[in-house]
Design a protein around this motif. Structure first.
Motif, PDB file in Angstrom:
ATOM      1  N   TRP A  74     100.310  37.656  78.948  1.00 29.64           N
ATOM      2  CA  TRP A  74     100.057  38.032  80.207  1.00 29.64           C
ATOM      3  C   TRP A  74     101.572  37.766  81.125  1.00 29.64           C
ATOM      4  O   TRP A  74     101.646  37.945  82.307  1.00 29.64           O
ATOM      5  CB  TRP A  74      99.267  37.156  81.136  1.00 29.64           C
ATOM      6  CG  TRP A  74      97.780  37.600  80.628  1.00 29.64           C
ATOM      7  CD1 TRP A  74      97.101  37.630  79.574  1.00 29.64           C
ATOM      8  CD2 TRP A  74      97.013  38.833  81.445  1.00 29.64           C
ATOM      9  NE1 TRP A  74      95.601  38.062  79.936  1.00 29.64           N
ATOM     10  CE2 TRP A  74      95.700  39.041  81.116  1.00 29.64           C
ATOM     11  CE3 TRP A  74      97.275  39.181  82.702  1.00 29.64           C
ATOM     12  CZ2 TRP A  74      94.692  39.793  81.583  1.00 29.64           C
ATOM     13  CZ3 TRP A  74      96.373  40.202  83.347  1.00 29.64           C
ATOM     14  CH2 TRP A  74      95.319  40.485  82.674  1.00 29.64           C
ATOM     15  N   ASP A  75     102.573  37.413  80.204  1.00 29.51           N
ATOM     16  CA  ASP A  75     103.897  37.083  81.053  1.00 29.51           C
ATOM     17  C   ASP A  75     103.708  36.393  82.248  1.00 29.51           C
ATOM     18  O   ASP A  75     104.494  36.410  83.117  1.00 29.51           O
ATOM     19  CB  ASP A  75     104.503  38.543  81.438  1.00 29.51           C
ATOM     20  CG  ASP A  75     104.830  39.482  80.217  1.00 29.51           C
ATOM     21  OD1 ASP A  75     105.071  39.212  79.029  1.00 29.51           O
ATOM     22  OD2 ASP A  75     104.650  40.630  80.532  1.00 29.51           O
ATOM     23  N   ASP A  76     102.812  35.155  81.957  1.00 24.88           N
ATOM     24  CA  ASP A  76     102.811  34.175  83.108  1.00 24.88           C
ATOM     25  C   ASP A  76     104.005  33.431  83.156  1.00 24.88           C
ATOM     26  O   ASP A  76     104.819  33.171  82.233  1.00 24.88           O
ATOM     27  CB  ASP A  76     101.747  33.337  83.078  1.00 24.88           C
ATOM     28  CG  ASP A  76     100.569  33.815  82.685  1.00 24.88           C
ATOM     29  OD1 ASP A  76     100.378  35.239  82.288  1.00 24.88           O
ATOM     30  OD2 ASP A  76      99.501  33.215  82.450  1.00 24.88           O
ATOM     31  N   LYS A 148     105.758  42.114  74.646  1.00 26.50           N
ATOM     32  CA  LYS A 148     107.232  41.854  74.284  1.00 26.50           C
ATOM     33  C   LYS A 148     107.354  40.942  73.106  1.00 26.50           C
ATOM     34  O   LYS A 148     108.179  41.102  72.084  1.00 26.50           O
ATOM     35  CB  LYS A 148     107.775  41.182  75.558  1.00 26.50           C
ATOM     36  CG  LYS A 148     107.809  42.088  76.491  1.00 26.50           C
ATOM     37  CD  LYS A 148     108.721  41.384  77.994  1.00 26.50           C
ATOM     38  CE  LYS A 148     108.591  42.267  79.028  1.00 26.50           C
ATOM     39  NZ  LYS A 148     108.792  41.366  80.313  1.00 26.50           N
ATOM     40  N   ASP A 149     106.599  39.868  73.005  1.00 24.21           N
ATOM     41  CA  ASP A 149     106.677  39.021  71.638  1.00 24.21           C
ATOM     42  C   ASP A 149     105.280  38.524  71.393  1.00 24.21           C
ATOM     43  O   ASP A 149     104.649  37.708  71.934  1.00 24.21           O
ATOM     44  CB  ASP A 149     107.623  37.706  72.175  1.00 24.21           C
ATOM     45  CG  ASP A 149     107.615  36.702  71.192  1.00 24.21           C
ATOM     46  OD1 ASP A 149     107.459  37.057  69.883  1.00 24.21           O
ATOM     47  OD2 ASP A 149     108.076  35.793  71.690  1.00 24.21           O
ATOM     48  N   ASP A 161      98.321  48.030  70.936  1.00 28.26           N
ATOM     49  CA  ASP A 161      98.203  48.338  72.380  1.00 28.26           C
ATOM     50  C   ASP A 161      97.092  47.513  72.950  1.00 28.26           C
ATOM     51  O   ASP A 161      95.973  47.407  72.421  1.00 28.26           O
ATOM     52  CB  ASP A 161      97.507  49.857  72.552  1.00 28.26           C
ATOM     53  CG  ASP A 161      98.734  51.121  72.088  1.00 28.26           C
ATOM     54  OD1 ASP A 161      99.849  50.865  72.353  1.00 28.26           O
ATOM     55  OD2 ASP A 161      98.066  51.870  71.523  1.00 28.26           O
ATOM     56  N   VAL A 162      97.716  46.788  74.070  1.00 29.77           N
ATOM     57  CA  VAL A 162      96.665  45.707  74.505  1.00 29.77           C
ATOM     58  C   VAL A 162      96.245  46.102  75.946  1.00 29.77           C
ATOM     59  O   VAL A 162      97.058  46.518  76.794  1.00 29.77           O
ATOM     60  CB  VAL A 162      97.552  44.337  74.654  1.00 29.77           C
ATOM     61  CG1 VAL A 162      96.384  43.336  75.365  1.00 29.77           C
ATOM     62  CG2 VAL A 162      98.000  43.822  73.272  1.00 29.77           C
TER      63      VAL A 162
END
Length: 171
Positions: A74-76, A148-149, A161-162
């Protein structure tokens, strides 16, 4: 019907349900299914009271896990006010009972008690039927992207694909 934390005694049944879910995914969605999860992950979730089960007549009908942070997906930034639902697996003997809706109701109460604003969930693969099902259960569909990672995440996230879903409990 009762929702409670899973216990170490549930581990064999948890893995049986994951295997059945993965077999179902292979049949329905051959391009993307769960890998085999390791026992340490499940044991840690149980130890930390983050693995749950829904019981019907003392049988495990459904399982899922939660986490309070999901930065790689989630890029938190760690300041997040969410619970994240992972790995919902339904016992085939109880399929068709719309457990996602029941889990969402439970998660709303649980999240509010934890002073969280959001319930979040993700799934891999662009499955329109599943996207629509989660929307009917109250989630907003936030879109699809590649991570991204994905290093350190289970293999089904690698180059996938999320799809992202969220319920804002304050709206």
């Amino acid at each position: 019907m009762k929702i409670t934390n899973s216990t170490p005694r549930d581990i064999p049944e948890i893995f049986r349900l994951y295997k059945l879910a993965t077999d179902f995914q292979k049949e329905k969605f051959p391009e993307n299914q769960w890998p085999e999860f390791n026992k340490e992950l499940i044991s840690t979730e149980i130890e930390e009271n983050r693995q749950f089960k829904l019981l019907i007549e003392n049988k495990i009908a459904c399982i899922w896990a939660i986490t309070y942070r999901d930065p790689q997906i989630w890029d938190d930034n760690g300041e997040d006010s969410s619970i994240y639902i992972h790995r919902i697996a339904t016992n085939p003997d109880f399929r068709g009972n719309n457990f996602v809706k029941i889990i969402v109701e439970w998660a709303g109460k649980f999240a509010k008690a934890q002073r969280k604003q959001f319930i979040r969930m993700d799934t891999c693969g662009e499955n329109e039927k599943l996207i629509n099902h989660y929307k009917k259960c109250g989630f907003s569909f936030l879109g699809i992207k590649k991570l991204k990672d994905s290093s350190g995440l289970p293999s089904h996230y690698h180059d996938a694909d999320v799809c992202f879903f969220e319920i804002d409990l304050k709206s």
